[in-house]
Design a protein around this motif. Structure first.
Motif, PDB file in Angstrom:
ATOM      1  N   LEU A  50      89.798 -43.455 104.399  1.00 24.48           N
ATOM      2  CA  LEU A  50      89.912 -44.306 103.217  1.00 24.48           C
ATOM      3  C   LEU A  50      89.600 -45.766 103.525  1.00 24.48           C
ATOM      4  O   LEU A  50      88.864 -46.428 102.813  1.00 24.48           O
ATOM      5  N   VAL A  73      82.589 -40.076 106.577  1.00 21.29           N
ATOM      6  CA  VAL A  73      81.888 -40.539 105.372  1.00 21.29           C
ATOM      7  C   VAL A  73      82.811 -41.516 104.655  1.00 21.29           C
ATOM      8  O   VAL A  73      83.936 -41.153 104.292  1.00 21.29           O
ATOM      9  N   GLU A  74      82.345 -42.745 104.461  1.00 21.06           N
ATOM     10  CA  GLU A  74      83.156 -43.742 103.769  1.00 21.06           C
ATOM     11  C   GLU A  74      83.283 -43.381 102.293  1.00 21.06           C
ATOM     12  O   GLU A  74      82.316 -42.957 101.666  1.00 21.06           O
ATOM     13  N   ALA A  75      84.486 -43.589 101.775  1.00 19.54           N
ATOM     14  CA  ALA A  75      84.769 -43.141 100.406  1.00 19.54           C
ATOM     15  C   ALA A  75      84.584 -44.250  99.364  1.00 19.54           C
ATOM     16  O   ALA A  75      84.769 -43.998  98.169  1.00 19.54           O
ATOM     17  N   GLY A  76      84.246 -45.479  99.799  1.00 16.31           N
ATOM     18  CA  GLY A  76      84.025 -46.543  98.830  1.00 16.31           C
ATOM     19  C   GLY A  76      85.217 -46.799  97.928  1.00 16.31           C
ATOM     20  O   GLY A  76      85.066 -47.139  96.761  1.00 16.31           O
ATOM     21  N   ALA A  77      86.418 -46.651  98.485  1.00 16.71           N
ATOM     22  CA  ALA A  77      87.673 -46.855  97.745  1.00 16.71           C
ATOM     23  C   ALA A  77      87.876 -45.816  96.652  1.00 16.71           C
ATOM     24  O   ALA A  77      88.722 -45.998  95.784  1.00 16.71           O
ATOM     25  N   CYS A  78      87.093 -44.751  96.671  1.00 14.87           N
ATOM     26  CA  CYS A  78      87.207 -43.696  95.658  1.00 14.87           C
ATOM     27  C   CYS A  78      87.319 -42.334  96.335  1.00 14.87           C
ATOM     28  O   CYS A  78      86.361 -41.547  96.295  1.00 14.87           O
ATOM     29  N   THR A  81      86.439 -39.433  94.030  1.00 12.47           N
ATOM     30  CA  THR A  81      85.045 -39.347  93.591  1.00 12.47           C
ATOM     31  C   THR A  81      84.172 -38.623  94.610  1.00 12.47           C
ATOM     32  O   THR A  81      83.346 -37.789  94.245  1.00 12.47           O
ATOM     33  N   VAL A  82      84.368 -38.927  95.897  1.00  8.47           N
ATOM     34  CA  VAL A  82      83.452 -38.379  96.898  1.00  8.47           C
ATOM     35  C   VAL A  82      83.729 -36.917  97.224  1.00  8.47           C
ATOM     36  O   VAL A  82      82.962 -36.292  97.953  1.00  8.47           O
ATOM     37  N   GLU A  85      83.425 -35.852  91.716  1.00  8.88           N
ATOM     38  CA  GLU A  85      82.325 -36.234  90.820  1.00  8.88           C
ATOM     39  C   GLU A  85      81.022 -36.502  91.571  1.00  8.88           C
ATOM     40  O   GLU A  85      79.940 -36.210  91.070  1.00  8.88           O
ATOM     41  N   ASP A  86      81.113 -37.121  92.750  1.00 10.20           N
ATOM     42  CA  ASP A  86      79.901 -37.436  93.502  1.00 10.20           C
ATOM     43  C   ASP A  86      80.088 -37.082  94.979  1.00 10.20           C
ATOM     44  O   ASP A  86      80.296 -37.960  95.813  1.00 10.20           O
ATOM     45  N   THR A  88      77.854 -36.031  97.007  1.00 11.00           N
ATOM     46  CA  THR A  88      76.530 -35.874  97.623  1.00 11.00           C
ATOM     47  C   THR A  88      76.501 -36.313  99.086  1.00 11.00           C
ATOM     48  O   THR A  88      75.844 -35.675  99.905  1.00 11.00           O
ATOM     49  N   LEU A  89      77.215 -37.404  99.427  1.00 10.15           N
ATOM     50  CA  LEU A  89      77.186 -37.853 100.834  1.00 10.15           C
ATOM     51  C   LEU A  89      77.926 -36.868 101.729  1.00 10.15           C
ATOM     52  O   LEU A  89      77.539 -36.648 102.878  1.00 10.15           O
ATOM     53  N   ILE A  91      78.152 -33.617 101.123  1.00 11.30           N
ATOM     54  CA  ILE A  91      77.277 -32.441 101.217  1.00 11.30           C
ATOM     55  C   ILE A  91      76.166 -32.705 102.225  1.00 11.30           C
ATOM     56  O   ILE A  91      75.846 -31.857 103.069  1.00 11.30           O
ATOM     57  N   GLU A  92      75.586 -33.895 102.156  1.00 12.94           N
ATOM     58  CA  GLU A  92      74.507 -34.236 103.091  1.00 12.94           C
ATOM     59  C   GLU A  92      75.038 -34.233 104.521  1.00 12.94           C
ATOM     60  O   GLU A  92      74.383 -33.722 105.439  1.00 12.94           O
TER      61      GLU A  92
END
Lengths: 211, 217
Positions: A50, A73-78, A81-82, A85-86, A88-89, A91-92
């Motif tokens: 986080l 994988v950084e969660a961007g304070a969300c 979301t990761v 909703e998003d 993708t990072l 999954i990649e």
């Protein structure tokens, strides 16, 4: 937009581990890694730290898994979301681990810490665990958050602390089972290793089709 | 166009602050005016002169992935700060990943090049050829990309507690004129690709070694 193609090539199972900050997600992974490896499963981990890289670095330095098999994988304070909703990072990151270390049996994706409303996208994981602990309060299961109700497996961790925080673990387990419609609930104490064999057996049976 | 310009579309953008996290931690960005100035400079000093020409070249490639690769490699050569460069590629890879699953034309082929180490996969190049494949004209594609970057940066500032939800909409509304101004002239040719955003570049360089990392950059 063309029809979505959800199917991916035959690949490793992907298991999400969610739950509130401090519930013991990283500790659980640390204990599961050697038990799963002892059964011959090839593993990798994606962490969603986080604020820092602490969880990823803790696993990389712990000697339980080759450091290059753990990516953050950084969660961007969300954090929700990761994984929902998003994703993708994530999954990649999992796809890259799979390409690099094929054949992998299992990729664990650890959430950065959630509240009871969090869920994993089923395009990200095949199966997900939600980890709560007794010190968070014995009313947590009765709050029926999506994490508690929908997770494939609910872990109630730190049962060793129950006497110290005035929690009736048996009642907490009953409440959890009552809201989960028959889906499994396992009690664990990661420090003493209690319940971990049950978790491994459940993953082996439900996810890895090994039993 | 609405679908691909919406922050609901899973593009991976949520994990990137493009320097705001470090500048906020240093106190260099602490209020709405600072954020507005930063986003405007990112649009004018980087996106307009670097991302936009690459996006337009990749769009004009008409599905010729070798031409996309030429623009992509120029972006790689012109990206100085590591977290800027790698962040752009991580976003490009994430966008390709979702479009490969959605079976957007060319996505799997270009993703294969990335996986083989034969293409960098910068987000501007990926946006250009994917959005062409989806039927967006070049001007629409540029609007989607510029708006998306602005929303991405404002969202990061909001989540870092630098601005509130009202300020973010005021700033975004005022940025429409900036975006319109940028898009009122033709994109620069690829051989003039350049960027000038030193505060963001230095912030991202410093961010590499900072302990507190909510964002990748």
């Amino acid at each position: 937009m063309t029809k979505p193609a959800h199917a991916r090539a035959p690949s490793s199972a992907r298991v999400g581990i969610g739950g509130p900050v401090g519930a013991g997600k990283t500790a659980l992974i640390e204990r599961l890694l050697p038990l799963l490896a002892a059964r011959g499963f090839s593993l990798a981990v994606v962490t969603n730290d986080l604020v820092t890289k602490e969880d990823a670095e803790r696993l990389q330095r712990g000697g339980l898994i080759a450091p290059e098999r753990v990516v953050g994988v950084e969660a961007g304070a969300c954090p929700h979301t990761v994984i929902r909703e998003d994703p993708t990072l994530n999954i990649e990151a999992a796809d890259l681990l799979e390409a690099k270390f094929a054949p992998l049996d299992l990729i664990v994706i650890e959430s950065g810490g959630d509240n009871l409303a969090s869920t994993f996208s089923l395009d990200l994981v095949d199966y997900w665990l939600f980890v709560i602990d007794v010190a968070g309060g014995d009313d947590i299961p009765r709050k029926k958050g999506p994490g508690i109700v929908q997770a494939d497996l609910l872990i109630i961790n730190k049962v060793d602390l129950a006497p110290h925080v005035g929690v009736d673990v048996a009642a907490m387990q009953r409440d959890a089972e009552a809201v989960r419609g028959g889906k499994p609930v396992i009690l664990t104490d990661c420090r003493a290793g209690i319940g971990l064999d049950q978790v491994v057996a459940r993953l082996a049976h439900d996810v890895l089709m090994a039993e | 166009m609405l679908q691909h310009g919406d922050s609901f579309f899973p593009s991976g953008a949520v994990s990137f602050s493009w320097g705001i996290e470090a500048l906020g931690a240093d106190g260099k960005i602490s209020k709405a005016d600072d954020v507005a100035r930063f986003v405007r400079q990112q649009l004018k000093g980087r996106w307009a002169t670097s991302d936009r020409p690459v996006l337009c070249a990749a769009h004009a490639a008409g599905g010729d992935l070798d031409s996309v690769l030429t623009a992509d490699r120029l972006m790689e050569a012109n990206s100085l700060a590591a977290e800027q460069r790698e962040g752009s590629k991580r976003m490009g890879a994430a966008l390709l990943n979702i479009h490969a699953r959605l079976e957007t034309r060319g996505a799997k082929d270009y993703q294969a090049r990335l996986r083989a180490g034969a293409a960098p996969g910068h987000v501007a190049a990926v946006q250009g050829f994917l959005w062409h494949a989806l039927g967006l004209d070049a001007d629409s594609a540029c609007h989607v990309a510029a708006h998306g970057l602005a929303v991405n940066l404002l969202g990061a500032a909001l989540r870092l507690g630098i601005i509130g939800h009202v300020d973010s909409q005021v700033i975004l509304g005022n940025l429409h004129a900036t975006i319109a101004d940028i898009l009122s002239v033709p994109p620069a040719p690829l051989h003039e690709l350049h960027a000038y955003a030193p505060a963001a570049d230095i912030a991202m360089m410093r961010h590499e070694t900072q302990d507190s990392r909510l964002f990748y950059n």
